[in-house]
Design a protein around this motif. Structure first.
Motif, PDB file in Angstrom:
ATOM      1  N   ASN B  42      -5.761  -0.514  -8.751  1.00 48.17           N
ATOM      2  CA  ASN B  42      -5.519  -0.068  -7.283  1.00 48.17           C
ATOM      3  C   ASN B  42      -6.062   1.184  -7.480  1.00 48.17           C
ATOM      4  OD1 ASN B  42      -3.639  -2.149  -7.171  1.00 48.17           O
ATOM      5  ND2 ASN B  42      -2.135  -1.883  -8.619  1.00 48.17           N
ATOM      6  N   ILE B  43      -5.926   2.426  -8.341  1.00 49.55           N
ATOM      7  CA  ILE B  43      -6.374   3.250  -7.838  1.00 49.55           C
ATOM      8  C   ILE B  43      -7.467   3.445  -7.389  1.00 49.55           C
ATOM      9  CG2 ILE B  43      -7.533   5.560  -9.576  1.00 49.55           C
ATOM     10  CD1 ILE B  43      -5.199   5.008 -10.967  1.00 49.55           C
ATOM     11  N   VAL B  44      -8.932   2.508  -7.727  1.00 49.73           N
ATOM     12  CA  VAL B  44     -10.228   2.283  -7.398  1.00 49.73           C
ATOM     13  C   VAL B  44      -9.877   2.079  -6.160  1.00 49.73           C
ATOM     14  CG1 VAL B  44     -12.805   1.355  -7.341  1.00 49.73           C
ATOM     15  CG2 VAL B  44     -11.467   2.210  -9.746  1.00 49.73           C
ATOM     16  N   ALA B  45      -9.371   1.051  -5.713  1.00 53.93           N
ATOM     17  CA  ALA B  45      -8.624   0.986  -4.601  1.00 53.93           C
ATOM     18  C   ALA B  45      -8.319   2.285  -3.197  1.00 53.93           C
ATOM     19  CB  ALA B  45      -8.124  -0.631  -4.526  1.00 53.93           C
ATOM     20  N   GLY B  46      -7.663   3.120  -4.385  1.00 57.86           N
ATOM     21  CA  GLY B  46      -7.095   3.850  -3.203  1.00 57.86           C
ATOM     22  C   GLY B  46      -5.407   3.676  -2.759  1.00 57.86           C
ATOM     23  N   LEU B  47      -5.242   2.066  -3.472  1.00 57.04           N
ATOM     24  CA  LEU B  47      -3.811   1.770  -3.121  1.00 57.04           C
ATOM     25  C   LEU B  47      -2.489   2.784  -3.663  1.00 57.04           C
ATOM     26  CD1 LEU B  47      -4.449  -2.065  -3.307  1.00 57.04           C
ATOM     27  CD2 LEU B  47      -3.561  -0.431  -0.934  1.00 57.04           C
ATOM     28  N   THR B  48      -2.584   3.476  -4.393  1.00 58.10           N
ATOM     29  CA  THR B  48      -2.188   4.257  -5.363  1.00 58.10           C
ATOM     30  C   THR B  48      -2.065   5.909  -5.446  1.00 58.10           C
ATOM     31  OG1 THR B  48      -0.426   4.391  -7.092  1.00 58.10           O
ATOM     32  CG2 THR B  48      -2.021   3.645  -7.744  1.00 58.10           C
ATOM     33  N   ASP B  49      -1.217   6.395  -5.436  1.00 57.74           N
ATOM     34  CA  ASP B  49      -1.774   8.160  -6.248  1.00 57.74           C
ATOM     35  C   ASP B  49      -2.400   8.301  -7.147  1.00 57.74           C
ATOM     36  OD1 ASP B  49       0.867   7.306  -6.743  1.00 57.74           O
ATOM     37  OD2 ASP B  49       1.734   9.220  -6.130  1.00 57.74           O
ATOM     38  N   TYR B  50      -2.667   9.123  -8.327  1.00 58.72           N
ATOM     39  CA  TYR B  50      -2.408   9.461  -8.863  1.00 58.72           C
ATOM     40  C   TYR B  50      -3.654  10.997  -9.529  1.00 58.72           C
ATOM     41  CZ  TYR B  50      -7.916   8.913  -6.683  1.00 58.72           C
ATOM     42  OH  TYR B  50      -8.356   8.739  -5.999  1.00 58.72           O
ATOM     43  N   LYS B  51      -3.100  11.086  -9.903  1.00 59.45           N
ATOM     44  CA  LYS B  51      -3.722  12.386 -11.185  1.00 59.45           C
ATOM     45  C   LYS B  51      -4.840  11.696 -11.584  1.00 59.45           C
ATOM     46  CE  LYS B  51       0.036  14.618 -12.227  1.00 59.45           C
ATOM     47  NZ  LYS B  51       1.214  15.013 -13.580  1.00 59.45           N
ATOM     48  N   GLY B  52      -5.806  12.985 -11.331  1.00 62.26           N
ATOM     49  CA  GLY B  52      -7.798  12.823 -11.948  1.00 62.26           C
ATOM     50  C   GLY B  52      -8.955  12.940 -10.816  1.00 62.26           C
ATOM     51  N   GLU B  53     -10.057  12.473 -11.116  1.00 65.38           N
ATOM     52  CA  GLU B  53     -10.540  12.410  -9.977  1.00 65.38           C
ATOM     53  C   GLU B  53     -11.733  10.737  -9.458  1.00 65.38           C
ATOM     54  OE1 GLU B  53     -12.431  16.286  -9.532  1.00 65.38           O
ATOM     55  OE2 GLU B  53     -13.052  15.524 -10.826  1.00 65.38           O
ATOM     56  N   VAL B  54     -11.862  10.507  -8.413  1.00 65.99           N
ATOM     57  CA  VAL B  54     -12.763   9.035  -8.647  1.00 65.99           C
ATOM     58  C   VAL B  54     -13.989   9.297  -8.052  1.00 65.99           C
ATOM     59  CG1 VAL B  54     -12.403   6.245  -7.482  1.00 65.99           C
ATOM     60  CG2 VAL B  54     -10.832   7.322  -8.639  1.00 65.99           C
ATOM     61  N   PHE B  55     -15.045   8.667  -8.233  1.00 61.59           N
ATOM     62  CA  PHE B  55     -16.163   9.383  -7.113  1.00 61.59           C
ATOM     63  C   PHE B  55     -17.255   7.744  -7.047  1.00 61.59           C
ATOM     64  CE2 PHE B  55     -15.887  12.421  -9.288  1.00 61.59           C
ATOM     65  CZ  PHE B  55     -16.007  14.230  -8.583  1.00 61.59           C
ATOM     66  N   PHE B  56     -17.676   7.500  -5.952  1.00 66.04           N
ATOM     67  CA  PHE B  56     -18.136   7.208  -5.237  1.00 66.04           C
ATOM     68  C   PHE B  56     -19.349   7.039  -5.068  1.00 66.04           C
ATOM     69  CE2 PHE B  56     -14.704   3.542  -3.595  1.00 66.04           C
ATOM     70  CZ  PHE B  56     -13.983   3.236  -5.193  1.00 66.04           C
ATOM     71  N   ASP B  57     -20.836   6.120  -6.228  1.00 67.67           N
ATOM     72  CA  ASP B  57     -21.952   7.018  -5.323  1.00 67.67           C
ATOM     73  C   ASP B  57     -22.436   8.437  -5.343  1.00 67.67           C
ATOM     74  OD1 ASP B  57     -23.936   5.204  -5.777  1.00 67.67           O
ATOM     75  OD2 ASP B  57     -23.824   4.656  -3.668  1.00 67.67           O
ATOM     76  N   GLY B  58     -21.473   9.033  -6.538  1.00 65.94           N
ATOM     77  CA  GLY B  58     -21.413  11.032  -6.522  1.00 65.94           C
ATOM     78  C   GLY B  58     -20.516  11.348  -5.249  1.00 65.94           C
ATOM     79  N   SER B  59     -20.004  10.735  -4.336  1.00 69.48           N
ATOM     80  CA  SER B  59     -18.945  10.877  -2.940  1.00 69.48           C
ATOM     81  C   SER B  59     -17.295  11.328  -4.069  1.00 69.48           C
ATOM     82  CB  SER B  59     -19.048  10.730  -2.016  1.00 69.48           C
ATOM     83  OG  SER B  59     -20.382  10.138  -1.364  1.00 69.48           O
ATOM     84  N   LYS B  60     -16.575  12.328  -4.084  1.00 71.23           N
ATOM     85  CA  LYS B  60     -15.234  11.987  -4.016  1.00 71.23           C
ATOM     86  C   LYS B  60     -14.362  11.499  -3.441  1.00 71.23           C
ATOM     87  CE  LYS B  60     -12.539  15.534  -6.183  1.00 71.23           C
ATOM     88  NZ  LYS B  60     -11.285  16.364  -6.283  1.00 71.23           N
ATOM     89  N   MET B  61     -13.512  10.567  -3.675  1.00 68.76           N
ATOM     90  CA  MET B  61     -12.631   9.597  -3.067  1.00 68.76           C
ATOM     91  C   MET B  61     -11.427   9.839  -3.288  1.00 68.76           C
ATOM     92  SD  MET B  61     -15.369   7.979  -1.862  1.00 68.76           S
ATOM     93  CE  MET B  61     -15.038   6.615  -0.884  1.00 68.76           C
ATOM     94  N   ASP B  62     -11.236  10.886  -3.258  1.00 63.16           N
ATOM     95  CA  ASP B  62      -9.237  10.920  -3.963  1.00 63.16           C
ATOM     96  C   ASP B  62      -8.618  11.070  -2.785  1.00 63.16           C
ATOM     97  OD1 ASP B  62     -10.030  10.892  -6.222  1.00 63.16           O
ATOM     98  OD2 ASP B  62     -10.693  12.596  -6.326  1.00 63.16           O
ATOM     99  N   ASN B  63      -9.280  11.451  -1.338  1.00 64.87           N
ATOM    100  CA  ASN B  63      -8.839  12.213  -0.312  1.00 64.87           C
ATOM    101  C   ASN B  63      -9.100  10.564   0.850  1.00 64.87           C
ATOM    102  OD1 ASN B  63      -7.156  14.384  -0.710  1.00 64.87           O
ATOM    103  ND2 ASN B  63      -9.166  15.439  -0.753  1.00 64.87           N
ATOM    104  N   THR B  64     -10.220   9.472   0.160  1.00 67.13           N
ATOM    105  CA  THR B  64     -10.277   8.530   1.333  1.00 67.13           C
ATOM    106  C   THR B  64      -9.860   7.721   1.593  1.00 67.13           C
ATOM    107  OG1 THR B  64     -12.958   8.868   0.890  1.00 67.13           O
ATOM    108  CG2 THR B  64     -12.365   7.316   1.510  1.00 67.13           C
ATOM    109  N   PRO B  65      -8.280   6.722   2.130  1.00 66.46           N
ATOM    110  CA  PRO B  65      -7.711   6.159   2.260  1.00 66.46           C
ATOM    111  C   PRO B  65      -8.733   4.811   1.933  1.00 66.46           C
ATOM    112  CG  PRO B  65      -8.041   6.507   4.612  1.00 66.46           C
ATOM    113  CD  PRO B  65      -9.369   7.633   3.683  1.00 66.46           C
ATOM    114  N   PRO B  66      -7.486   3.603   1.140  1.00 68.60           N
ATOM    115  CA  PRO B  66      -8.154   2.185   1.425  1.00 68.60           C
ATOM    116  C   PRO B  66      -8.760   1.676   2.141  1.00 68.60           C
ATOM    117  CG  PRO B  66      -5.694   2.236   0.670  1.00 68.60           C
ATOM    118  CD  PRO B  66      -6.419   3.776   1.613  1.00 68.60           C
TER     119      PRO B  66
END
Lengths: 260, 355
Positions: B42-66
């Protein structure tokens, strides 16, 4: 008598009570008078006005009810409980009281301002819209929310992961899935608006050929001891009302389950 | 560059998860219920909030909606849209993302052919079998050209045979379409069939992340060892190829026969529950049957763990409590041990540096 038989008997007792009441209308039925009353300009105006105002009020109610029901069904936000409680208002206080509250509001400075600078509600057709809206919107929200509660949030989550924005997920998944519930809720809201009397007479008055809906016309005929005319108008109202409820039954019977 | 990076992720049970998943890699998250596996998806998909950072291909995704993450998600309950037929379910994402109608038609046909569901095109989800629903949901999840796919127990609701075929088929399809995937699975064996790497998750922390065989043959922690069933690991001193695809392996003073087409085996894993104990001599050929002495008895909740000595090799076995009660076993008692031929696991190569 077994419990089953007792329960079934009770339902028949209720049916007989309503049946006798409806049949009693025919005691005063007079074919000639029925046609005359039905064809009179005043009755036709009442029917047209009732159908028109109930339709407009239903459209306004449903327009507000769909997003409100969605918010109450899906989101947790400050004030949610308060809104949920306020929606019960038309169910717990009588429509006359609700209409009186509206009249009182129009006697306060903001109400006077609305009447003078905006729309004239008191003793106008807009007053009928308002009366029917305030008595039906809470019920419309309740019914639509119940339909939306039945739809798992998971469908919207799937839509989101497939590229749908929250609004697109709402329009392409939630609305189609709750379509039957929304239609059923709209029909019941319409039926409720059609039969609305207390708030309407308080806000819009009872002016013949102006604000006289069918329920108000019934009241007026009864007040002038015109039993035959009253019976005719009641029969018209019952025919329209039962026709609508039959439609709802058909819809809900055909409704399929949403478990994929 | 790793395609997915999770840095210091915290949410409910999850405590400081750090993991990187390579481009086109298939990672399986395995662990007991409540370990936090689905929360990671759910964190990788962006369906829930979380603490920490998620990167796809080096780009930060934390503020990207699902809907802007480009992550396909196969939910455990599938959630096929009941108001759409199979083809429209698969096409949903493509239509929402406004692909041209010809692209939609071709993509839907391609995926329906690949997943053998072409004949279901006009059917509605309510009329499909469990396996068919699963295939439609997979096609729908990857249809909008997703580079990342998350799968929550993708075959859990199917019978073991259907589940096995679908896993293998799915794995081949993901490799062909060059999709990076994270699977949540509850059993290690299933995960080993599909994953390039397996992460064992327990109470919100990653206990071990390794290539499939390494988990079984080299569990890093007691929890991992317990989770995979505390297999007996035997080093192979010598191997002798027998006829008809069988090999005889010598480990200490034991000789074990197992089905194998090659010529060298380094280690064998025998799960304790795949070893039978009998207090009478069993009938049939004396293949993988040994005399043994009971050396330790540890009763647990529903099973009893019994250590036996087979010619100097110590083996851990497991018996259901009812069976144990009927057998009247005691320390020092002589028993017969039978190892199930088809349940043996082995490694041909073993990197000792991993130990």
């Amino acid at each position: 008598m077994t419990f089953k038989k007792l329960a079934i008997s009770m339902s028949f007792v209720v049916f007989i009570v309503y049946g006798v009441l409806i049949l009693s209308l025919f005691y005063f039925y007079n074919g000639q008078l029925f046609l005359e009353t039905l064809a009179s300009e005043r009755t036709l105006f009442s029917i047209r006005l009732s159908l028109f105002t109930a339709t407009v009020a239903t459209l306004i109610s449903v327009f507000f009810a769909i997003p409100s029901a969605y918010a109450l069904s899906r989101f947790r936000f400050p004030g949610r409980q308060l809104i949920d409680t306020i929606l019960e208002l038309p169910m717990i206080i009588s429509p006359v009281a609700l209409g009186a509250v509206v009249l009182i509001f129009f006697n306060t400075p903001p109400g006077v301002f609305v009447q003078e600078k905006g729309v004239q509600f008191v003793f106008t057709i807009c007053g009928i819209f308002l009366a029917q809206f305030i008595t039906t919107v809470g019920i419309a929200i309740r019914l639509i929310k119940a339909a939306m509660d039945e739809i798992p949030v998971r469908y919207e989550e799937v839509a989101r992961t497939l590229g749908a924005s929250p609004a697109k997920a709402f329009f392409t998944v939630t609305i189609p899935l709750s379509k039957k519930g929304i239609i059923a809720a709209s029909i019941l809201t319409w039926a409720k608006a059609l039969g609305e009397f207390g708030a309407t007479i308080t806000i819009a008055g009872s002016m013949a050929m102006k604000t006289e809906t069918i329920p108000i016309a019934i009241f007026m005929r009864l007040a002038s001891a015109d039993i035959e005319g009253t019976a005719v108008l009641v029969l018209i109202l019952i025919t329209i009302g039962l026709g609508i409820l039959y439609g709802v039954r058909l819809l809900t019977r055909k409704a399929s389950s949403f478990t994929g | 560059m790793p395609l997915i990076e999770l840095k210091n992720i915290q949410k409910h049970v999850l405590k400081d998860i750090n993991v990187t998943i390579g481009d086109k890699e298939l990672l399986a998250l395995v662990g007991p219920n409540g370990a936090g596996k689905t929360t990671i998806l759910n964190i990788v998909a962006g369906l829930t909030d979380y603490k920490g950072e998620v990167f796809f291909d080096g780009s930060k995704m934390d503020n990207t909606p699902p809907h802007k993450r480009g992550v396909g998600y196969l939910f455990q309950d599938l959630a096929l849209f009941p108001h759409l037929d199979v083809a429209s379910n698969i096409a949903y994402g493509l239509r929402i993302q406004k692909y041209p109608e010809t692209t939609i038609t071709n993509r839907v046909k391609e995926l329906m052919d690949a997943l053998h569901i072409g004949r279901l095109e006009k059917r509605y989800p309510q009329s499909l079998s469990g396996g068919e629903k699963q295939r439609v949901a997979i096609a729908r999840a990857i249809a909008p050209f997703q580079k990342i796919l998350l799968l929550d127990e993708p075959t859990a609701s199917l019978d073991s045979q259907t589940s096995k075929y679908l896993r293998i088929e799915l794995c081949a399809l993901l490799k062909k379409l060059e999709i990076t995937a994270i699977f949540v699975m509850h059993d290690l064996l299933g995960a080993e069939e599909v994953a390039d790497r397996i992460a064992i998750l327990h109470k919100g922390t990653i206990e071990q992340i390794s290539r499939p065989g390494d988990i079984l043959f080299n569990p890093k922690t007691k929890m991992v060892s317990e989770f995979i069933g505390m297999p007996n690991i035997l080093d192979c001193d010598d191997c002798r190829v027998l006829s008809s695809g069988l090999i005889e392996v010598v480990s200490g003073n034991m000789t074990i026969v197992l089905p194998y087409e090659g010529s060298t085996i380094k280690k064998i894993a025998i799960p304790p529950h795949d070893i039978y104990i009998s207090d009478t001599k069993p009938p049939g050929p004396a293949l993988n049957r040994y005399r043994a002495t009971v050396t330790e008895i540890v009763p647990l909740r529903s099973v009893v763990r019994i250590k036996v000595d087979v010619n100097g090799n110590s083996l851990l076995t497991e018996l259901p409590m009812e069976t144990f009660d009927e057998m009247n076993l005691d320390i020092g008692k002589e028993v017969f041990v039978i190892i199930k031929l088809r349940r043996l696991r082995y490694v041909e190569e073993f990197d000792d540096s991993l130990e």
